[in-house]
Design a protein around this motif. Sequence first.
Motif, PDB file in Angstrom:
ATOM      1  N   ASP A  64       0.829  -1.221  -0.167  1.00  0.00           N
ATOM      2  CA  ASP A  64      -0.034  -0.016   0.018  1.00  0.00           C
ATOM      3  C   ASP A  64       0.963   1.261  -0.071  1.00  0.00           C
ATOM      4  N   LEU A  65       1.708   1.171   1.018  1.00  0.00           N
ATOM      5  CA  LEU A  65       2.656   2.583   0.882  1.00  0.00           C
ATOM      6  C   LEU A  65       3.170   2.788  -0.513  1.00  0.00           C
ATOM      7  N   ALA A  66       4.144   1.574  -0.762  1.00  0.00           N
ATOM      8  CA  ALA A  66       4.522   1.541  -2.230  1.00  0.00           C
ATOM      9  C   ALA A  66       3.760   2.132  -3.454  1.00  0.00           C
ATOM     10  N   HIS A  67       2.506   1.839  -3.477  1.00  0.00           N
ATOM     11  CA  HIS A  67       1.560   2.307  -4.353  1.00  0.00           C
ATOM     12  C   HIS A  67       1.361   3.952  -4.137  1.00  0.00           C
ATOM     13  N   ASP A  68       1.351   4.278  -2.822  1.00  0.00           N
ATOM     14  CA  ASP A  68       1.028   5.696  -2.578  1.00  0.00           C
ATOM     15  C   ASP A  68       2.332   6.448  -2.880  1.00  0.00           C
ATOM     16  N   ALA A  69       3.600   5.940  -2.812  1.00  0.00           N
ATOM     17  CA  ALA A  69       4.676   6.641  -3.130  1.00  0.00           C
ATOM     18  C   ALA A  69       4.814   6.761  -4.676  1.00  0.00           C
ATOM     19  N   VAL A  70       4.627   5.706  -5.338  1.00  0.00           N
ATOM     20  CA  VAL A  70       4.678   5.907  -6.802  1.00  0.00           C
ATOM     21  C   VAL A  70       3.475   6.869  -7.255  1.00  0.00           C
ATOM     22  N   ALA A  71       2.279   7.098  -6.843  1.00  0.00           N
ATOM     23  CA  ALA A  71       1.424   8.048  -7.234  1.00  0.00           C
ATOM     24  C   ALA A  71       1.883   9.269  -6.796  1.00  0.00           C
ATOM     25  N   LYS A  72       2.510   9.557  -5.638  1.00  0.00           N
ATOM     26  CA  LYS A  72       3.072  10.790  -5.295  1.00  0.00           C
ATOM     27  C   LYS A  72       4.343  11.397  -6.146  1.00  0.00           C
ATOM     28  N   GLY A  73       4.771  10.373  -7.062  1.00  0.00           N
ATOM     29  CA  GLY A  73       6.227  10.752  -7.677  1.00  0.00           C
ATOM     30  C   GLY A  73       7.292  10.657  -6.819  1.00  0.00           C
ATOM     31  N   VAL A  74       7.330   9.819  -5.953  1.00  0.00           N
ATOM     32  CA  VAL A  74       8.496   9.686  -5.209  1.00  0.00           C
ATOM     33  C   VAL A  74       9.560   8.707  -5.813  1.00  0.00           C
ATOM     34  N   ALA A  75       9.102   7.556  -6.645  1.00  0.00           N
ATOM     35  CA  ALA A  75       9.970   6.826  -7.230  1.00  0.00           C
ATOM     36  C   ALA A  75       9.186   5.963  -8.180  1.00  0.00           C
ATOM     37  N   THR A  76       9.801   5.173  -8.888  1.00  0.00           N
ATOM     38  CA  THR A  76       9.226   4.393  -9.879  1.00  0.00           C
ATOM     39  C   THR A  76       8.601   2.839  -9.348  1.00  0.00           C
ATOM     40  N   GLU A  77       8.007   2.321  -9.841  1.00  0.00           N
ATOM     41  CA  GLU A  77       7.954   0.727  -9.158  1.00  0.00           C
ATOM     42  C   GLU A  77       9.220  -0.087  -9.163  1.00  0.00           C
ATOM     43  N   GLU A  78       9.950  -0.046 -10.168  1.00  0.00           N
ATOM     44  CA  GLU A  78      11.164  -0.688 -10.191  1.00  0.00           C
ATOM     45  C   GLU A  78      12.255  -0.027  -9.338  1.00  0.00           C
ATOM     46  N   ASP A  79      12.332   1.206  -8.978  1.00  0.00           N
ATOM     47  CA  ASP A  79      13.133   1.610  -8.010  1.00  0.00           C
ATOM     48  C   ASP A  79      12.831   1.086  -6.555  1.00  0.00           C
ATOM     49  N   ILE A  80      11.567   1.284  -6.501  1.00  0.00           N
ATOM     50  CA  ILE A  80      11.140   0.965  -5.046  1.00  0.00           C
ATOM     51  C   ILE A  80      11.558  -0.660  -4.706  1.00  0.00           C
ATOM     52  N   ASP A  81      11.158  -1.395  -5.504  1.00  0.00           N
ATOM     53  CA  ASP A  81      11.501  -2.695  -5.620  1.00  0.00           C
ATOM     54  C   ASP A  81      12.907  -3.068  -5.234  1.00  0.00           C
ATOM     55  N   THR A  82      13.723  -2.305  -6.131  1.00  0.00           N
ATOM     56  CA  THR A  82      15.285  -2.323  -5.908  1.00  0.00           C
ATOM     57  C   THR A  82      15.690  -1.948  -4.742  1.00  0.00           C
ATOM     58  N   ALA A  83      15.140  -0.819  -4.049  1.00  0.00           N
ATOM     59  CA  ALA A  83      15.505  -0.454  -3.067  1.00  0.00           C
ATOM     60  C   ALA A  83      15.037  -1.000  -1.596  1.00  0.00           C
ATOM     61  N   MET A  84      14.169  -1.772  -1.842  1.00  0.00           N
ATOM     62  CA  MET A  84      13.679  -2.666  -0.681  1.00  0.00           C
ATOM     63  C   MET A  84      14.344  -3.874  -0.552  1.00  0.00           C
TER      64      MET A  84
END
Length: 142
Positions: A64-84
Motif C-alpha cells: 500500500d505504501l509503495a503504491h502511494d509513493a509511486v502515485a506521489k512521484g517519489v519513485a518508480t515501481e522498479e526503483d522501490i522494488d530495488t531499494a527494498m
Amino acid sequence: DVVYFDLALDYRKATRIALSASQDTAPRTLSEAVGLFQALGKDVSVIGDCPGMIVARTVARIVDLAHDAVAKGVATEEDIDTAMRLGVNYPLGPFEWSRRLGTNWSYDLLDELHVRDPSGRYAPSLALYRHAYATEKREGTP
C-alpha cells in the motif's frame, strides 16, 4: 473450526510457520494443525487470534505504501522494488509481492481489516484503491 497460517515467501523453504486459531476452534484442531506443520519439518509459532496475521498484514501495508509513493512521484515501481531488496534486504520488493500474490490481494486484505478496525490504521490508500479498481476494470471483474 478454523486455523489460519501466515504468509510465507516459499512455504517449502520456510522453517517456521505462524498459526492462529479462531476463538471457537477446538484445542484438538489447533493441535492437529501444529502437528501437521511439524510433520512437514516446520517450527510452529501459535499466535493469538490476529486478523490479517502478521506477515500478511505487514506485506499488505508495505505494498500500500509503495503504491502511494509511486502515485506521489517519489519513485518508480522498479526503483522501490530495488531499494527494498538491496537497501532493506527484503526477499522481494512490494510490487514483486503484489504481482506474486495477485494485484488486488493487498487491497482486499487491508479493506477487510479496515472494516474490522475502522480506526484508519488499515485503510487502503487512494492509490491502492485506484490500482485495484483499474485492475478490476481491465479484467472485467464486477
